[in-house]
Design a protein around this motif. Structure first.
Motif, PDB file in Angstrom:
ATOM      1  N   TRP A  48      -0.466   9.101  12.335  1.00 29.98           N
ATOM      2  CA  TRP A  48       0.596   9.151  13.335  1.00 29.98           C
ATOM      3  C   TRP A  48       0.887  10.566  13.831  1.00 29.98           C
ATOM      4  CZ3 TRP A  48       4.064  12.420  11.303  1.00 29.98           C
ATOM      5  CH2 TRP A  48       4.179  12.486   9.913  1.00 29.98           C
ATOM      6  N   ASP A  86       0.403   8.846   5.570  1.00 30.52           N
ATOM      7  CA  ASP A  86       0.610   7.591   6.288  1.00 30.52           C
ATOM      8  C   ASP A  86       1.616   6.722   5.549  1.00 30.52           C
ATOM      9  OD1 ASP A  86      -0.969   7.326   8.777  1.00 30.52           O
ATOM     10  OD2 ASP A  86      -2.612   7.889   7.446  1.00 30.52           O
ATOM     11  N   ARG A  87       2.250   5.832   6.311  1.00 26.52           N
ATOM     12  CA  ARG A  87       3.304   4.983   5.768  1.00 26.52           C
ATOM     13  C   ARG A  87       2.810   3.599   5.375  1.00 26.52           C
ATOM     14  NH1 ARG A  87       5.803   7.471  10.690  1.00 26.52           N
ATOM     15  NH2 ARG A  87       6.822   9.321   9.884  1.00 26.52           N
ATOM     16  N   GLU A  88       1.555   3.300   5.721  1.00 24.46           N
ATOM     17  CA  GLU A  88       0.960   2.002   5.376  1.00 24.46           C
ATOM     18  C   GLU A  88      -0.512   2.206   5.021  1.00 24.46           C
ATOM     19  OE1 GLU A  88       1.483  -0.589   8.712  1.00 24.46           O
ATOM     20  OE2 GLU A  88       3.673  -0.516   8.586  1.00 24.46           O
ATOM     21  N   SER A  89      -0.972   1.399   4.104  1.00 22.25           N
ATOM     22  CA  SER A  89      -2.354   1.494   3.644  1.00 22.25           C
ATOM     23  C   SER A  89      -3.358   1.302   4.776  1.00 22.25           C
ATOM     24  CB  SER A  89      -2.606   0.467   2.538  1.00 22.25           C
ATOM     25  OG  SER A  89      -3.933   0.562   2.088  1.00 22.25           O
ATOM     26  N   ASP A  90      -3.121   0.301   5.630  1.00 20.22           N
ATOM     27  CA  ASP A  90      -4.056   0.037   6.729  1.00 20.22           C
ATOM     28  C   ASP A  90      -4.199   1.232   7.658  1.00 20.22           C
ATOM     29  OD1 ASP A  90      -4.515  -2.475   5.736  1.00 20.22           O
ATOM     30  OD2 ASP A  90      -3.352  -3.526   7.277  1.00 20.22           O
ATOM     31  N   CYS A  91      -3.099   1.922   7.911  1.00 24.33           N
ATOM     32  CA  CYS A  91      -3.148   3.110   8.783  1.00 24.33           C
ATOM     33  C   CYS A  91      -4.003   4.196   8.150  1.00 24.33           C
ATOM     34  CB  CYS A  91      -1.739   3.631   9.048  1.00 24.33           C
ATOM     35  SG  CYS A  91      -0.726   2.498  10.014  1.00 24.33           S
ATOM     36  N   PHE A 116      -3.663   4.823  -0.989  1.00 22.22           N
ATOM     37  CA  PHE A 116      -2.266   4.691  -0.595  1.00 22.22           C
ATOM     38  C   PHE A 116      -1.405   4.272  -1.791  1.00 22.22           C
ATOM     39  CE2 PHE A 116       1.382   2.331   1.009  1.00 22.22           C
ATOM     40  CZ  PHE A 116       1.885   3.222   1.946  1.00 22.22           C
ATOM     41  N   GLY A 117      -0.265   4.933  -1.926  1.00 20.59           N
ATOM     42  CA  GLY A 117       0.698   4.577  -2.961  1.00 20.59           C
ATOM     43  C   GLY A 117       0.444   5.190  -4.319  1.00 20.59           C
TER      44      GLY A 117
END
Length: 150
Positions: free
Chosen positions: A37, A70-75, A92-93
């Motif tokens: 983003w 990123d705020r989501e894994s897919d992104c 992610f996470g």
């Protein structure tokens, strides 16, 4: 870096997972802090990819680890697969992401640090150095970095 991240999973372009401790052993590691983003990140990522591809030909010991904001894994995954080089990322996470952000005092992105196996910073602002010098003469920049690495 291999010692600091031992036990942490890293994802490769092909989707497989490796242990950071063994995978990064003996490598010069650049931690790349970025996100899909982030417009400045999208501007720098192609430059890093070009630098990486040039340096990797003569210095296979160079490795980049993408540390996503990123705020989501897919992104994260889509950004990595579509825009980044043939390097690795922390999934992610994973708790190591917050730890690394804090340890290396990453306040803004994009950012890049070149790190020794023990986690000591060799180059604090590798992003600016790659932008300013790395595309034109990647080998000279690599030699500068290695003068501080040993």
């Amino acid at each position: 870096m291999s010692k600091l991240l031992a036990g942490t999973p890293l994802k490769l372009k092909d989707g497989s997972e490796v242990d950071a401790g063994s995978y990064l052993d003996g490598k010069v590691v650049g931690l790349y802090f970025s996100a899909s983003w982030c417009p400045p990140c999208r501007g720098f990522t192609p430059k890093l990819k070009e630098f990486y591809e040039k340096i990797k030909k003569t210095h296979p010991e160079f490795e980049v680890v993408f540390v996503s904001r990123d705020r989501e894994s897919d992104c994260l995954v889509n950004y990595f697969l579509d825009h980044m080089g043939d390097w690795t990322y922390i999934p992610f996470g994973n708790d190591q992401i917050q730890y690394i952000l804090s340890k290396y005092e990453v306040k803004t992105i994009p950012a890049m640090r070149v790190i020794k196996p023990d986690g000591q910073v060799v180059v604090k602002d590798a992003r600016t150095e790659i932008q300013d010098k790395g595309i034109e003469d990647p080998e000279a920049l690599w030699e500068e970095w290695m003068a501080f690495y040993d």
